[in-house]
Design an enzyme around this catalytic site. Sequence first.
Site, PDB file in Angstrom:
ATOM      1  N   LYS A  45       1.004  -1.397   0.038  1.00 24.30           N
ATOM      2  CA  LYS A  45       0.026   0.045  -0.031  1.00 24.30           C
ATOM      3  C   LYS A  45       0.805   1.314   0.009  1.00 24.30           C
ATOM      4  O   LYS A  45       0.484   2.192  -0.752  1.00 24.30           O
ATOM      5  CB  LYS A  45      -0.833   0.075   1.249  1.00 24.30           C
ATOM      6  CG  LYS A  45      -2.010  -0.945   1.385  1.00 24.30           C
ATOM      7  CD  LYS A  45      -3.025  -0.666   2.478  1.00 24.30           C
ATOM      8  CE  LYS A  45      -2.387  -0.683   3.977  1.00 24.30           C
ATOM      9  NZ  LYS A  45      -3.274  -0.395   4.775  1.00 24.30           N
ATOM     10  N   LYS A  47       4.562   1.565  -0.197  1.00 24.21           N
ATOM     11  CA  LYS A  47       6.023   1.318  -0.765  1.00 24.21           C
ATOM     12  C   LYS A  47       6.762   1.500   0.423  1.00 24.21           C
ATOM     13  O   LYS A  47       7.870   2.057  -0.084  1.00 24.21           O
ATOM     14  CB  LYS A  47       5.810   2.418  -1.796  1.00 24.21           C
ATOM     15  CG  LYS A  47       4.927   2.449  -2.993  1.00 24.21           C
ATOM     16  CD  LYS A  47       4.955   0.754  -3.492  1.00 24.21           C
ATOM     17  CE  LYS A  47       3.903   0.587  -4.681  1.00 24.21           C
ATOM     18  NZ  LYS A  47       2.889  -0.556  -4.307  1.00 24.21           N
TER      19      LYS A  47
END
Length: 130
Positions: A45, A47
């Site tokens: 979601k 990174k």
Amino acid sequence: MSKVVITFGTFDVFHVGHLRILQKARSLGDHLVVGVSTDELTFKKKKRLPVYSQEERYEIISSLKSVDECFFEERLEDKGSYITRYSAGLLVMGDDWEGRFDEYSDLCEIVYLKRTKSISTTAIIEKIRS
């Protein structure tokens, strides 16, 4: 019959905004179930890996008075099965997700709550880094 409320989040670097949304979610029903994003899901979601491990975040969330039950959320695509598994009558999310989960309105009511202004995990992490 009791009303089960379900919500989901990463809850990394826990702050008052998290606390308020969980308290508000709990006030909308009789039983609050919280899905805590796994480390792997958080990376997908956002990174980035969370600051605190999924076990630490789970421990924090499950210890709150407003939370009745917790589980690890492994995939965003499984929200429908989590709603069904916990017999949730209400899905509560922050308004930064507005409209993203309307597809589950055939399973339960959906409410998007306003986030606490000027508080965000990302901003806290940035402040700490600088």
